[in-house]
Design an enzyme around this catalytic site. Structure first.
Site, PDB file in Angstrom:
ATOM      1  N   GLU A   1       0.454  -1.486   0.013  1.00 49.52           N
ATOM      2  CA  GLU A   1       0.230   0.428   0.199  1.00 49.52           C
ATOM      3  C   GLU A   1       0.344   1.705   0.557  1.00 49.52           C
ATOM      4  O   GLU A   1       1.580   1.829   1.290  1.00 49.52           O
ATOM      5  CB  GLU A   1      -0.927   0.145   1.162  1.00 49.52           C
TER       6      GLU A   1
ATOM      7  N   HIS B   1       5.110  19.911 -40.610  1.00 50.36           N
ATOM      8  CA  HIS B   1       3.816  19.585 -40.793  1.00 50.36           C
ATOM      9  C   HIS B   1       3.920  17.662 -40.758  1.00 50.36           C
ATOM     10  O   HIS B   1       5.171  16.888 -40.802  1.00 50.36           O
ATOM     11  CB  HIS B   1       4.383  18.924 -42.905  1.00 50.36           C
TER      12      HIS B   1
ATOM     13  N   GLU C   1       5.392  15.140 -42.282  1.00 48.67           N
ATOM     14  CA  GLU C   1       6.301  14.968 -43.497  1.00 48.67           C
ATOM     15  C   GLU C   1       7.584  14.275 -41.942  1.00 48.67           C
ATOM     16  O   GLU C   1       7.970  15.596 -41.241  1.00 48.67           O
ATOM     17  CB  GLU C   1       7.070  16.455 -43.832  1.00 48.67           C
TER      18      GLU C   1
ATOM     19  N   GLU D   1      13.094  21.448 -48.691  1.00 41.68           N
ATOM     20  CA  GLU D   1      12.323  19.721 -48.277  1.00 41.68           C
ATOM     21  C   GLU D   1      13.293  18.596 -49.028  1.00 41.68           C
ATOM     22  O   GLU D   1      14.102  18.548 -49.657  1.00 41.68           O
ATOM     23  CB  GLU D   1      11.308  19.538 -50.262  1.00 41.68           C
TER      24      GLU D   1
HETATM   25 ZN   LIG Z   1       5.768  20.708 -45.406  1.00 38.85          ZN
END
Ligand SMILES: [Zn+2]
Length: 690
Positions: free
Chosen positions: A82, A302, A305, A500
């Site tokens: 406990e 994002h 991504e 990117e």
């Molecule tokens: Zn993006």
């Protein structure tokens, strides 16, 4: 050892550690001491514990409880703890609960080693005898040997007579076995086959037991250190998609393993209250060193991504593992304060799915807003409400004197530089005053990525797209009002580009090593660009102190930058000759002609004299004065204090910036992700089974 740890627990009535007694004493404070205790055969010692440990029946009338089942029907000794008078305490009390119980939990695990242990074998063949019964004289509770004849009998210190009984063998008793405090006494039994023993059948002969040494020598192998040499940097090995908890543990792990060059902090929280973690990597983490430029990478804005997120984790691993051995990494970390935010949209990430090529599920944040359309724009009114992630990043950018940054995306393969939109909202080249610098920055990345440099990415999706040398002006490609990179440039001293990383937004995990290979040179090369152009200090001629917020203007480039608290500044520039002016309120400006080389940065200091403005009696002139109460330094001092304090095992996992509490309630999904994360980060000492 694993088997034993799973199946055995502590003996009720063993001498408990100080903390345990203390804890249990506190926990059972409201219960009266039972007058008479009637216990299990193994309950000796409980009577002396002054009622702090209660026997089950005395505490409550529990029918068919788990601990009794363990003891009666299996070889496992279980007790029920406990932990607190309050069943579901406030989150703020969890840390105290951990403090109260940490030592107890560990010393309880150690009790698995008390008593007697060993093997029971056939005296002739030496084969282990499974299912042998181990009897301790005077205790009516037998246990059974395991598959290899191995047994573990928990006992408190004392002298015992122990007997091994196996079908088909003559029982053997070992007398006066001394059990001491601490590790178990090892006692092996070699049983003589009984005269009437049935001949062993074929299956017994063929199913040869594994040699006992297999069991005895089960030692956890620590990960061997990877070989390092000056010319061969260690490459990352941790290639997988890291969900939030996994990433969290990864970051904490590196922050703990490399405390001299890392600091993990949070820049804020997502809509769903996930931390926006940032790993700082520097030879002086937590401190802005005068004259040292600050750099940042942001990934996964994002949510779907994901390549940037993983590359940034790879980069953290790479920088940590190669610091001190690889000259390039060592140099970079010594000369630059690096901040890495692997995920700006952790909520979106959890919604996105592996294999997503060009989809949008998980792209936006949890309120369904596109974070890269959420920043104030120079040409258009952004009507979407500002999101927590956006606001966190904006305030982060105001907190540190960032000079250079990249925002990592996916869905194409190109470096995109400001501006991202133009006044008419048309897809035409929208030049910033620093167009030449941005082109050079973008090229520094694309040049090192062969596929990107070729300029024709994603032919299956966009057959006619062509980016010369793998770079493009943002607006010329397509308009992005409310983007982050332009906000960086227009509102801070930071130059940011958007990268990117590939045509597939969420590639299969097995592709990840390939992405690292394609981008590792680029990632390093781009970081080095922070050491280009002109840098130096703007100083007060009277006292030699740095002037905060002085302005550095370059003739014919309409983009002044400002100095930080030591009067330090960084002005990225391409090769050429420039007229540079330093000015500050209350001082006479100074202009210098500076030649910038094709490589490296030139240091140019400016010493400004105070203007002769008549100073009124008792009134100091208005000056740009350095900020003396830097919140970062305070945070750093707190961190150092925390780290110096003794906090044992949790340093491994839990310590981090005080802002990010590991003590919290975890809903089921969070909990299972946490366990999965532990397993993925510590595969050598954990196993997750379901
Ligand atoms: Zn993006």
């Amino acid at each position: 050892m694993t088997r034993v740890l799973r199946s055995a627990a502590c003996l009720p009535g063993v001498e408990l550690g100080r903390e345990q007694k203390h804890a249990i004493g506190l926990l059972c404070c409201e219960k009266s001491e039972p007058a008479a205790l009637k216990g299990s055969p193994d309950a000796q010692g409980v009577g002396q514990s002054k009622g702090r440990i209660l026997l089950g029946r005395a505490a409550s009338e529990l029918e068919s409880g788990m601990q009794d089942y363990n003891y009666v029907w299996a070889d496992c000794f279980e007790i029920t703890l406990e932990l607190s008078c309050c069943k579901y305490p406030l989150t703020s009390e969890l840390e105290q609960e951990w403090e109260n119980n940490r030592e107890s939990l560990l010393s309880f695990i150690e009790k698995v080693h008390i008593g007697v242990k060993g093997f029971v074998r056939d005296a002739v063949t030496k084969a282990g005898l499974e299912n042998t019964t181990i009897v301790v004289a005077g205790i009516a509770h037998n246990i059974t040997a395991g598959k290899y004849g191995d047994y573990h009998r928990l006992l408190v210190p004392g002298t015992y007579n122990v007997t091994a009984v196996a079908v088909g063998y003559t029982p053997l008793t070992r007398e006066n076995i001394e059990v001491k405090e601490g590790d178990a006494t090892e006692v092996d039994f070699f049983l003589q086959p009984a005269v009437m023993a049935p001949a062993p059948n074929l299956t017994q002969l063929t199913a040869a037991p594994a040699p006992a040494s297999t069991v005895a020598s089960t030692v956890v192998q620590a990960e061997a250190p990877s070989p390092t040499s000056l010319h061969q940097p260690v490459q990352p090995v941790d290639f997988r998609h890291h969900h939030f908890s996994d990433m969290e543990i990864f970051l904490r792990r590196y922050a703990n393993e490399y405390p001299n060059i890392t600091r993990l902090y949070s820049a804020g929280k997502s809509v769903e209250l996930r931390e926006l973690y940032v790993m700082e990597i520097s030879d002086n983490p937590g401190v802005h060193e005068a004259g040292e430029p600050e750099f940042k990478y942001i990934g996964n804005m994002h949510g779907n991504e994901v390549v940037g997120r993983e590359l940034l984790l790879n980069l953290i691993e790479y920088l940590c593992k190669n610091f001190g051995t690889d000259p390039e990494v060592t140099d970079l970390v010594r000369s630059t304060r690096i901040h890495i935010m692997p995920s700006m949209n952790p909520d979106g990430y959890e919604k996105s799915q592996e294999g997503d090529r060009g989809g949008t599920v998980g792209r936006n944040n949890s309120n369904n807003y596109d974070l890269n359309r959420n920043f104030p724009d120079q040409f258009f009114q952004v009507t979407d409400p500002p999101q927590p992630e956006t606001l966190a990043v904006m305030s982060w950018l105001k907190t540190y004197p960032f000079v250079l940054s990249a925002n990592l995306h996916g869905g194409s393969l190109v470096v995109n530089y400001p501006y991202d939109d133009d006044e008419q909202g048309m897809a035409i080249y929208s030049k910033s005053p620093d167009d030449a610098v941005f082109q050079q920055l973008a090229l520094s990345y694309s040049k090192e990525n062969k596929m990107m440099y070729q300029g024709s990415p994603c032919k299956d999706m966009y057959p006619n797209e062509y980016f010369p040398h793998g770079i493009t002006n943002g607006a010329q490609w397509y308009n992005v009002p409310g983007g982050m990179q332009d906000w960086n440039y227009l509102n801070t001293n930071c130059f940011e580009v958007t990268i990117e990383l590939g045509c597939v937004k969420y590639p299969d995990a097995e592709e990840l090593p390939k992405y690292w290979e394609q981008n590792r040179r680029s990632l390093l090369q781009f970081m080095k660009q922070v050491h280009r152009g002109v840098w130096g200090f703007v100083l007060d001629a009277t006292d030699g102190r740095g002037i905060l917020n002085a302005t550095i203007s370059v003739a014919e480039i309409n983009h002044p930058v400002t100095t930080y608290k030591d009067g330090d500044y960084w002005r990225l520039l391409v090769q050429g000759t420039y007229k540079i002016t330093a000015s500050a309120r209350g001082y006479n400006p100074v202009t210098k002609t500076v030649a910038v080389d094709s490589e490296g940065a030139v240091q140019v200091n400016f010493t400004l004299k105070r203007t002769d403005a008549k100073v009124e009696e008792g009134k100091a002139p208005v000056l740009n004065t350095p900020d003396t109460s830097d919140p970062n330094e305070k945070e750093f001092e707190t961190l150092i204090k925390d780290l110096s304090a003794e906090n044992g095992v949790e340093r491994l996992l839990l310590s981090s910036s005080g802002k990010v509490s590991p003590y919290r309630y975890r809903p089921y999904k969070d909990l299972s992700e946490f366990l999965r994360g532990l397993y993925l980060n510590y595969p050598h000492i954990t196993n997750l089974s379901r």
